[in-house]
Each structure stands twice: as C-alpha cells, then as structure tokens.
Design an enzyme around this catalytic site. Structure first.
Site, short mmCIF file in Angstrom:
data_model
loop_
_atom_site.label_atom_id
_atom_site.label_comp_id
_atom_site.label_asym_id
_atom_site.label_seq_id
_atom_site.Cartn_x
_atom_site.Cartn_y
_atom_site.Cartn_z
N ASP A 11 -12.24 5.40 7.54
CA ASP A 11 -11.36 6.13 6.52
C ASP A 11 -12.58 7.18 5.78
O ASP A 11 -12.93 8.43 6.37
CB ASP A 11 -10.80 5.94 6.10
CG ASP A 11 -8.82 7.26 6.00
OD1 ASP A 11 -9.07 7.62 7.03
OD2 ASP A 11 -8.41 5.71 6.66
N ARG A 29 1.01 -1.35 -0.22
CA ARG A 29 -0.23 0.01 -0.08
C ARG A 29 0.65 1.14 0.22
O ARG A 29 1.64 1.60 1.16
CB ARG A 29 -0.78 0.06 1.37
CG ARG A 29 -2.36 1.16 1.40
CD ARG A 29 -2.95 1.08 2.03
NE ARG A 29 -2.80 0.51 3.33
CZ ARG A 29 -3.49 1.24 3.78
NH1 ARG A 29 -4.83 1.18 3.84
NH2 ARG A 29 -3.74 0.33 5.66
N GLU A 77 -13.14 4.62 0.47
CA GLU A 77 -13.11 4.81 1.49
C GLU A 77 -13.22 6.82 1.99
O GLU A 77 -13.02 7.21 3.13
CB GLU A 77 -11.66 4.42 2.76
CG GLU A 77 -10.80 5.44 1.92
CD GLU A 77 -9.10 4.49 1.99
OE1 GLU A 77 -9.05 3.95 3.41
OE2 GLU A 77 -7.63 4.58 2.05
N ASP A 85 -5.44 2.57 14.20
CA ASP A 85 -4.36 3.64 12.97
C ASP A 85 -5.59 5.03 13.05
O ASP A 85 -5.58 5.54 13.40
CB ASP A 85 -4.21 2.67 12.17
CG ASP A 85 -5.23 2.57 11.06
OD1 ASP A 85 -6.31 3.34 11.54
OD2 ASP A 85 -5.09 2.11 9.73
#
Length: 720
Positions: free
Chosen positions: A458, A338, A430, A629
C-alpha cells in the site's frame, strides 16, 4: 431488495439488525436500544469529522499535483518546504514513551510470526487461530526447503527417503535451538527424566545435558516414559514428541516422532484488504465468524482425503513442569481484528440524512461489541488474558487521522461501558503521510497503541498516486530498489524503538508473497527479526512454523538494544520519488510491463468481482502463485495510470494488453468450475470492466484506492 429496520434515526439492514439483537447482544450488559442510540449519536458527530479528514486528503493531493505541474524539474529542498507549508509534513513532537497497559505477552514480550487471514472464510480463520502450534516435520516435508533429488520426492503418502532429510534438517536445527553440553541431537538414543533432571543418552553410551538446563520446562504423559518434552528458546516453546509405534518414531534412534513449534503467536482476522465485503450480507458473514472466535464456538465442516470432520478452536496445551505440577500453554494464536479504514461507506446502515455510514465507524462499534464476549471470560478458549480488544486500523493518513481513530475508540468504549483504553490500536504505517509523520502519529495514540507495521505494498501504491504528476515512475519491480523504501523500513523500527515499543508493543514487517517458495522465504525473511521487528506477516500456517525458526536464531529483544544506538535515517530520503532515470524504453519493454501489470490486475479482479474472493493465490504471468489482495492491485493499477498520465503508453496499448491478458487469465482458470471467462464479451463482462476502470480512472481515485470501484462493480454483479 433486503428489508430494513428503523431504530435511533438509523435504517439498518434487517439481517444485520437481527444478528446483533439475537446473536451478539444476548449475554452482554447492554440493550438493543442503548447500543443503537449510542451508535447513532456517535455517528452523527464523527461522520462529519470523517468527511472533513477525507476532504483534507483531497485538498492536499490537489495542491501536490499543482506543485508538480508548476515545478517540472524536481528539487527535493523546495518540495520539502512546500510540504511543510501545506501541512503535509507536520511539526515534530517532544520525545515520549508509549504508556499502553494490559497488553498480552504475545504482543508485548514475545517475538514471532503473524498470520493475516480473511475473516469471511471460517476455515481459514480456524486454521489461522490454531496455527499457534505447527509440526516442523510436516512443514519441512511439504515445502521446497527439502529438495526432491536422490529419491526424496513428495509423491505418495510418505516417502521415507524424504522423511530422513526432514529429520536431519530438524535435528540440526535442534542443535542450535537446544544445544547440548556434549554431542548433538542426531546421535541421541534416549531423553529421560531422573530426579527432576533431563538426562540425554548418546549413541556412544555417554550421558549429557542441555547446555542451558533452564530451557527444559516439563513433559506430557508418564514421567518415566514421556509422550513429549517441552522446551523454551527465546521465549518460544518447542515440544519434542515421542511415539515408537509411528513409522517416523520407530525409525528414529530416540523414538522422536515430531517436533512441534510455537508458530503464529498472533493473527489478524481481517475485515479489510483480504475480503470482498460490500453490503450487509457480507458484513454479517464477517461479524458472525468474529463472534464465533470471541465466543470460542466457531466450527466448520471440512472434507479432506475423502473424510469429513468438524474443525474447531484448539484447547490449551497441558503439561507437567519439572516439579510435576500441571501447567499450560496457549493453544491458539492471539487475535487482532483489522477494521476498515476511514474512506469507505457501507449500505448496511444508513443515517438520518440518508447517507451510508462510514464502514470504519461501523466496524469499530460492532467488532468491539462482539469482543466483549471474550472480555467476560465465559469461553474456555479465551483470547486476551489481560482484558484487551486488539484492533488494527489501516490506511490512515497522518496524525489527525490517528487522532480521529483514537476518538472513535474512546466513544465506542463509552457507549459499551468499557474502561478507557480497553481497545488497543495497531497502526498500519502504509500511507506516505503517516510514514513521514510516524512519531506524531504514534503520539496521538500513545496510550493505546500496540503495533506499528510497515505495509510496503500500500505504501508503494500511495507513493505512486501522491506523486502521480511528478513524472513517470520506474518499472514496477525496480521501485523496490529505490532509496525511499530502505529509509521507510528503517524509520519504522527506529521510531518505534525511540517511542518505547521494545517489550511493550509490536514492530511489524510485511507479507511473504510467494506461498509455494518457502526455501527463498527462509533465506530472506530472517532479515525481519534482524531489522528489529518482533513480528512479520506470513501467508499460511506452514509459513508461520518455518518463519518461527528465525525467531530462535535471533533474539529480537537483544537485537533491538543494539539498534537503539545506530544512526537514524535521513528523513528526506523518504521523500525521494521513484521516478524513472531513463525513459527510453522500447515498445517491447513497455508492452512487457503493461502485460505483467494487466495480468495481475485481471487475475485478482475477476475473482473479487465474480466470486467475492478478496485474497487468494493468483498465478502471475509466469504461472507462479502469488498472494494477491487490494494492496497489490493498487500498485499495478496506479502504475499503469501513471504511465498513461505521462504518455509512456497509450490507452489503445493498455486496452490491447488487457484483452490479451484476459485470455491468458481465462486459460489459467479454466479448471475452476465457478470461473466465468472474460474474453467472451469485453464490453459487457463486469469483471473486465472493473479491471479497466481501475486503470483508466486510476488517476482520479481517492488516494489511488481500489475499493470504490471494486465495491461498485461487485454490487452490480451481485444485483445481476
């Protein structure tokens, strides 16, 4: 101050330059000058385009804010028309089918769990890539799926009473995954091979067979006394192991010592939300680990139970098929990487104008360059068998930004001499502008897309920020209950299927956030394959093994066929804003919500700023460990910012909550020798200042992202 190297009108941190020159490029058919000249030329063109796209984000947000101020009473029909007029909602495209080719079967044909792991931690990365196979016995024994009543506690090295509960659970599961013509696996006394047929003896003396004899694929060891038998169920592999000299095998009627499951089919090695990479030093760590994974030589020294050993990447699993011919199964999870999104820059490389380069451009070039080592096939632990590079692109807003990522990958392929569409794209669904234009987004990458994945966290953060001035949001936990989320999750699957993803690409779902509660995970996460998703994120190898059970219960390919004929969602439902219906909360309710948010923010930020930990199990306000996160941080900080904007709370109340929760977080971390308390001095503690800024400056942060402030405060901490 680190030294820098000048090349191709760029100023490159010397540590990064030397890493690429001395460790990455040797063995690849590209020179130092060719790489940096190509990078520089592409960066000059695409950085301008990148800035233009970021300006569009800000322009749209300004217009949306103004609209809400001018329309205090929300009218969905007027709102939708307005979004179409400003280009937030884009015109639909004709029906199409993605045409991506050379996609590995783990992505295209199989359904199973997906791990996401911070690539800066080599041990975590190795654990994840090796989580292709996991012990069902170990996963059950160590989890709360197996209760501790009736003497089945986890205490000690091995508790036979607990072990028997594990075995009973696993054998019951085998009855469903590998059903027999007669009887069940609990009463089997022997599995033996005669004349290329698997015969199964029951305790009553009867012989039986598998109900579907094609499920048995072969064996390891001696055919007359096999060490294990290999089976298949819904395309996933199962290995039943025998060892009558082990305590477990000795106590088993059929000498079964373990059941190994094919678990994490794919893993995302993450350079984004789960890491704290703010400069060249950090980026080199990330890139070096990715290089080790692509070369197959990444190792890490691990100390456990007083012993030290070297962990490396697993080899493939060999076995004899039913005809006695040698066959193999992959021993490792197929890896995506990613990259960073379009927003952030990084001081590792500075262009000729003195500007830091966009980190997404840097990641695209360098992670692809590194992956060329895998494409050359020199490692015995190859990643892609089809010659593809798999890159997940996060936080893209709408079709134009997906088109930009596609053009970036075109340019990278040209500079590196790769065939067009060697680089495959995973699109994170997202951000709100991507969700409501998902079909158009996929169209922009229809020849290289291999993945769409809902990112609820998100997506929620962007929902709050985009609609910041629409009114006060409902309580954070209640946002999950509002209409837009169900519509968003279904739309992701429906659009993916309509665009031909079935048996060609992944449709993914999000993370299970409570790594210590596998019992609840098993009750709820079966909903992901039932929804038509052929992968879903898990927080650990143990969770991958347990979640794999769901993909034996649900044949996702068949499930997707049934979903093709269901009624689609009303797309207007995704535009429903999770505003509070009733804001008559008393002071205690407001303080409780603030405390919960503030504690989560502080618990995550203090590790990010002080220790550079981008993802960890952070105890919440009730001391329950949650995987945190930047996405979870985005929600909490934006939620308080929204309440401040609408006078649900005051700045003084928020400050009081932050200081109170800082003391709670200090207490929760008191056993960490690296931890630096925040409550000693709120005015100068960098982590506390960062957490505060995320809230008090949250309204003005681009898309509500946390990265700009986190990076600035982390760089300050490192400088100190």
């Amino acid at each position: 101050m680190s030294s820098r190297t000048s090349i191709a009108n760029l100023s490159v941190d010397t540590a990064l330059f030397e890493f690429i020159e001395q460790e990455v490029l040797p063995g690849l058919p590209i020179s130092v000058d060719t790489f940096w000249q190509g990078f520089s030329l592409v960066n000059d063109k695409l950085s301008r385009d990148n800035r233009a796209l970021l300006n569009i984000r800000e322009d749209l947000q300004t217009k949306i804010d103004s609209w809400h101020q001018d329309n205090p009473t929300f009218d969905l029909a007027k709102y939708k028309t307005f979004l179409q007029e400003i280009g937030y909602l884009t015109p639909d495209v004709e029906d199409f089918t993605i045409s991506t080719t050379k996609v590995d079967k783990e992505i295209a044909q199989l359904a199973g769990p997906q791990l996401v792991v911070p690539i800066m931690n080599a041990r975590f990365a190795l654990n994840a890539v090796n989580a292709r196979w996991g012990s069902l016995y170990d996963a059950l024994y160590g989890s709360n799926i197996i209760g501790e009543e009736d003497g089945a506690e986890k205490a000690g090295k091995y508790n036979p009473a607990r072990g028997q509960k594990v075995i009973a659970y696993a054998k019951q599961w085998l009855n469903d995954a590998l059903p027999l013509v007669n009887g069940n696996h609990e009463t089997v006394t022997q599995y033996r091979i005669e004349e290329n047929q698997l015969l199964i003896s029951q305790a009553n003396g009867e012989q039986t067979l598998l109900a579907d004899q094609t499920q048995w694929l072969g064996y390891t060891g001696d055919k007359a006394n096999p060490e294990s038998l290999v089976f298949s169920s819904n395309g996933l592999h199962i290995e039943v192991c025998f060892n009558d000299t082990s305590p477990i095998g000795d106590a088993d009627n059929a000498s079964v010592s373990d059941i190994l499951l094919e678990s994490a089919l794919t893993t995302i090695m993450d350079c984004e939300d789960s890491v704290a990479a703010v400069d060249a030093e950090d980026k080199v760590i990330a890139y070096k680990n990715w290089l080790g994974l692509m070369k197959g030589n990444l190792t890490e020294s691990v100390s456990k139970n007083g012993k030290t050993f070297t962990r490396a990447m697993n080899n493939d699993k060999s076995y004899f098929n039913i005809n006695g011919e040698l066959s193999s199964l992959s021993g490792r999870s197929l890896m995506f990487v990613r990259n960073v999104g379009h927003l952030m820059t990084n001081p590792a490389i500075v262009d000729g104008n003195g500007d830091e380069v966009f980190e997404g451009i840097m990641d695209g070039f360098i992670t692809s360059l590194i992956a060329m080592h895998d494409l050359q096939g020199e490692s015995k632990v190859k990643n892609s068998s089809t010659g593809s590079i798999y890159i997940v692109k996060p936080k893209m807003h709408g079709p134009d930004e997906v088109s930009f990522a596609n053009r970036l990958f075109n340019a990278v392929e040209d500079v590196l001499g790769l065939e067009r569409h060697t680089i495959k794209m995973g699109i994170m669904d997202e951000e709100r502008r991507t969700s409501v234009n998902l079909k158009q987004c996929i169209y922009q990458a229809k020849e290289r897309v291999v993945f769409i994945n809902t990112g609820f966290l998100d997506r929620t953060g962007d929902e709050i920020h985009t609609s910041m001035l629409a009114g006060p949001m409902t309580k954070k936990n209640d946002i999950k209950l509002t209409k837009w989320i169900g519509a968003y999750e279904q739309n992701n699957v429906d659009i993916g299927l309509a665009c031909g993803f079935s048996q060609k690409a992944q449709i993914g779902k999000g993370m299970w956030p409570v790594p210590d509660d596998m019992a609840t995970m098993m009750e709820t996460k079966i909903g992901h394959p039932q929804s038509g998703a052929n992968t879903a994120w898990v927080p650990s190898p143990t969770a991958a093994t347990l979640h794999a059970l769901h993909y034996h219960q649900i044949n996702v390919a068949q499930q997707q066929k049934t979903l093709l004929i269901r009624s689609p969602i009303n797309p207007d439902d995704m535009l429903n804003i999770p505003l509070a219906d009733n804001i008559s909360w008393d002071t205690k309710e407001i303080e409780s919500e603030l405390d919960n948010n503030a504690q989560g923010i502080l618990g995550y930020v203090v590790r990010w700023i002080d220790q550079g930990v981008g993802c960890s199990k952070v105890p919440d306000i009730n001391n329950i460990g949650l995987m945190e996160d930047r996405a979870t941080l985005r929600i909490s900080s934006q939620h308080i910012a929204n309440w401040l904007a609408h006078n649900i709370c005051t700045k003084a109340q928020v400050q009081k909550s932050l200081e109170k929760m800082a003391r709670v977080v200090d207490e929760q971390n008191k056993h960490d020798p690296l931890y630096q308390p925040m409550a000693n001095n709120f005015e100068t503690n960098i982590a506390f200042k960062a957490a505060s800024a995320l809230i008090f400056e949250g309204k003005t942060q681009p898309s509500g992202y946390t990265e700009p402030l986190l990076h600035a405060f982390r760089q300050e901490k490192k400088a100190n």
